[in-house]
Design a protein around this motif. Structure first.
Motif, PDB file in Angstrom:
ATOM      1  N   LEU A 234       0.819  -1.208   0.000  1.00 25.03           N
ATOM      2  CA  LEU A 234       0.000   0.000   0.000  1.00 25.03           C
ATOM      3  C   LEU A 234       0.852   1.256   0.000  1.00 25.03           C
ATOM      4  CD1 LEU A 234      -2.709  -1.154   2.571  1.00 25.03           C
ATOM      5  CD2 LEU A 234      -3.062  -0.791   0.123  1.00 25.03           C
ATOM      6  N   ARG A 235       1.920   1.247   0.767  1.00 22.18           N
ATOM      7  CA  ARG A 235       2.807   2.411   0.799  1.00 22.18           C
ATOM      8  C   ARG A 235       3.515   2.601  -0.539  1.00 22.18           C
ATOM      9  NH1 ARG A 235       3.552   0.283   6.007  1.00 22.18           N
ATOM     10  NH2 ARG A 235       5.407  -0.873   5.333  1.00 22.18           N
ATOM     11  N   THR A 243      -3.135   5.975   6.311  1.00 21.48           N
ATOM     12  CA  THR A 243      -4.146   5.317   5.480  1.00 21.48           C
ATOM     13  C   THR A 243      -3.807   3.851   5.260  1.00 21.48           C
ATOM     14  OG1 THR A 243      -4.573   7.411   4.350  1.00 21.48           O
ATOM     15  CG2 THR A 243      -5.381   5.405   3.291  1.00 21.48           C
ATOM     16  N   ALA A 244      -2.549   3.573   4.998  1.00 18.75           N
ATOM     17  CA  ALA A 244      -2.127   2.181   4.830  1.00 18.75           C
ATOM     18  C   ALA A 244      -2.402   1.374   6.093  1.00 18.75           C
ATOM     19  CB  ALA A 244      -0.647   2.122   4.476  1.00 18.75           C
ATOM     20  N   GLY A 245      -2.109   1.963   7.242  1.00 10.88           N
ATOM     21  CA  GLY A 245      -2.373   1.276   8.503  1.00 10.88           C
ATOM     22  C   GLY A 245      -3.842   1.010   8.716  1.00 10.88           C
ATOM     23  N   PHE A 246      -4.680   1.949   8.294  1.00  9.70           N
ATOM     24  CA  PHE A 246      -6.131   1.782   8.408  1.00  9.70           C
ATOM     25  C   PHE A 246      -6.603   0.597   7.570  1.00  9.70           C
ATOM     26  CE2 PHE A 246     -10.403   2.571   6.787  1.00  9.70           C
ATOM     27  CZ  PHE A 246     -11.116   2.822   7.950  1.00  9.70           C
ATOM     28  N   VAL A 247      -6.141   0.511   6.330  1.00 10.01           N
ATOM     29  CA  VAL A 247      -6.548  -0.580   5.438  1.00 10.01           C
ATOM     30  C   VAL A 247      -6.078  -1.919   5.983  1.00 10.01           C
ATOM     31  CG1 VAL A 247      -6.334  -1.540   3.119  1.00 10.01           C
ATOM     32  CG2 VAL A 247      -6.605   0.931   3.415  1.00 10.01           C
ATOM     33  N   VAL A 248      -4.849  -1.970   6.485  1.00  8.65           N
ATOM     34  CA  VAL A 248      -4.324  -3.210   7.058  1.00  8.65           C
ATOM     35  C   VAL A 248      -5.175  -3.629   8.255  1.00  8.65           C
ATOM     36  CG1 VAL A 248      -2.375  -4.250   8.295  1.00  8.65           C
ATOM     37  CG2 VAL A 248      -1.972  -2.882   6.234  1.00  8.65           C
ATOM     38  N   ALA A 249      -5.495  -2.685   9.128  1.00 10.06           N
ATOM     39  CA  ALA A 249      -6.310  -2.997  10.306  1.00 10.06           C
ATOM     40  C   ALA A 249      -7.697  -3.468   9.902  1.00 10.06           C
ATOM     41  CB  ALA A 249      -6.401  -1.771  11.208  1.00 10.06           C
ATOM     42  N   LEU A 250      -8.250  -2.866   8.861  1.00  7.24           N
ATOM     43  CA  LEU A 250      -9.568  -3.276   8.387  1.00  7.24           C
ATOM     44  C   LEU A 250      -9.546  -4.724   7.906  1.00  7.24           C
ATOM     45  CD1 LEU A 250     -12.474  -2.615   7.633  1.00  7.24           C
ATOM     46  CD2 LEU A 250     -11.636  -1.651   5.483  1.00  7.24           C
ATOM     47  N   ASP A 251      -8.547  -5.078   7.100  1.00  2.00           N
ATOM     48  CA  ASP A 251      -8.464  -6.450   6.602  1.00  2.00           C
ATOM     49  C   ASP A 251      -8.222  -7.442   7.732  1.00  2.00           C
ATOM     50  OD1 ASP A 251      -8.999  -5.657   4.065  1.00  2.00           O
ATOM     51  OD2 ASP A 251      -7.209  -6.532   3.153  1.00  2.00           O
TER      52      ASP A 251
END
Length: 286
Positions: A234-235, A243-251
């Motif tokens: 993502l980065r 934002t990348a951390g948010f997407v990772v946490a969501l998955d």
């Protein structure tokens, strides 16, 4: 009595207004609100009343909600700001003597690892303390959320995600709009209720890849990513660290089962089965 739909310039809010009209609501008894009323002109042409409202400016709510109104509070899209936005609408509804408030929350809002949940849980607390009848609609995932993934799969033949073997009970926005409209048209029958709304089937990402392949007419495979791999990808694609951390946490939440709720509430309220995954993806393919 009017049905007041907040966020009617957004995708879900607009569909709710359309569904209300299709289900027989009188156009002049529906009030669609949003920041930009120019985006509501087509609804106004059909007789729907409109009002300019900015939830960051509570004064714009003055006189919009009336005594006896049923208010749909569509959750805001700005994490960190939306609890206060929701409070502003709720306070206005209570001051005006609204008859009912319906809120679009998140799946298992008060007991979930879902990164999106805290704002919804906080709003539900406000609703429970408010002096107005309330119905909470905890919406699972929208199939439309996978539009960007579908386009990447068209180009690469790969669905890359960190969702592991987690399942998602997605449905189309129109499905959620149908269920929401049913509640708004008969609010007293749903007072005090909290519904967990999701699709009839909870699918895996392997099944999502297969559905994408069917829609696109090419093979699509699911590539499982570790949190580290996903964050790096993502980065490298240009996302900032937050934002990348948010997407990772969501998955990771999906992998843990945060979106696998299949209670049947959605199809019961909508009065029809939820849209199958393939059919929900098909309009996204263009």
């Amino acid at each position: 009595m009017s049905i007041v739909v907040t966020g009617a310039t957004g995708q879900l809010g607009r569909l709710v207004v359309e569904e209300l009209l299709e289900r027989g609501a009188a156009a002049d008894q529906v009030l669609a609100t949003g920041r930009r009323t120019d985006r509501l002109e087509d609804l106004a042409a059909r007789g729907v009343r409109t009002a300019q409202v900015d939830h960051d400016d509570p004064t714009t709510l003055d006189g919009v909600i009336g005594r006896g109104d049923v208010v749909l509070l569509v959750s805001g899209s700005s994490p960190g700001a939306r609890v206060e936005q929701h409070r502003a609408v709720l306070d206005a509804a209570v001051r005006a003597g609204a008859a009912h408030v319906v809120y679009t929350s998140a799946t298992r809002a008060d007991d979930t690892p879902l990164v999106l949940a805290p704002d919804h849980a906080a709003t539900e607390e406000l609703l429970r303390a408010a002096d107005v009848p309330v119905t909470v609609l905890r919406n699972d995932w929208y199939t439309e959320n996978y539009g960007a993934d579908l386009e990447r799969a068209r180009e690469t033949g790969v669905l890359a995600a960190g969702a592991g073997d987690g399942r998602v009970a997605s449905a189309s926005r129109r499905d959620y709009a149908a269920a929401t409209a049913a509640v708004l048209l008969d609010p007293s029958a749903h007072a005090g209720r909290t519904y967990e709304l999701g699709g009839d089937v909870a699918w895996t990402y392997d099944e999502l890849a297969a559905a994408m392949g069917e829609v696109l007419g090419r093979e699509v495979t699911y590539q499982r990513l570790s949190p580290e791999q996903q964050g790096a990808a993502l980065r490298s694609a240009g996302l900032d660290e937050q934002t990348a951390g948010f997407v990772v946490a969501l998955d990771q939440s999906i992998a843990a089962g945060a979106l696998d709720v299949t209670t049947g509430d959605l199809s019961r309220l909508a009065g029809r089965p939820s849209t199958p995954l393939v059919e929900g993806l098909r309009p996204l393919a263009g």
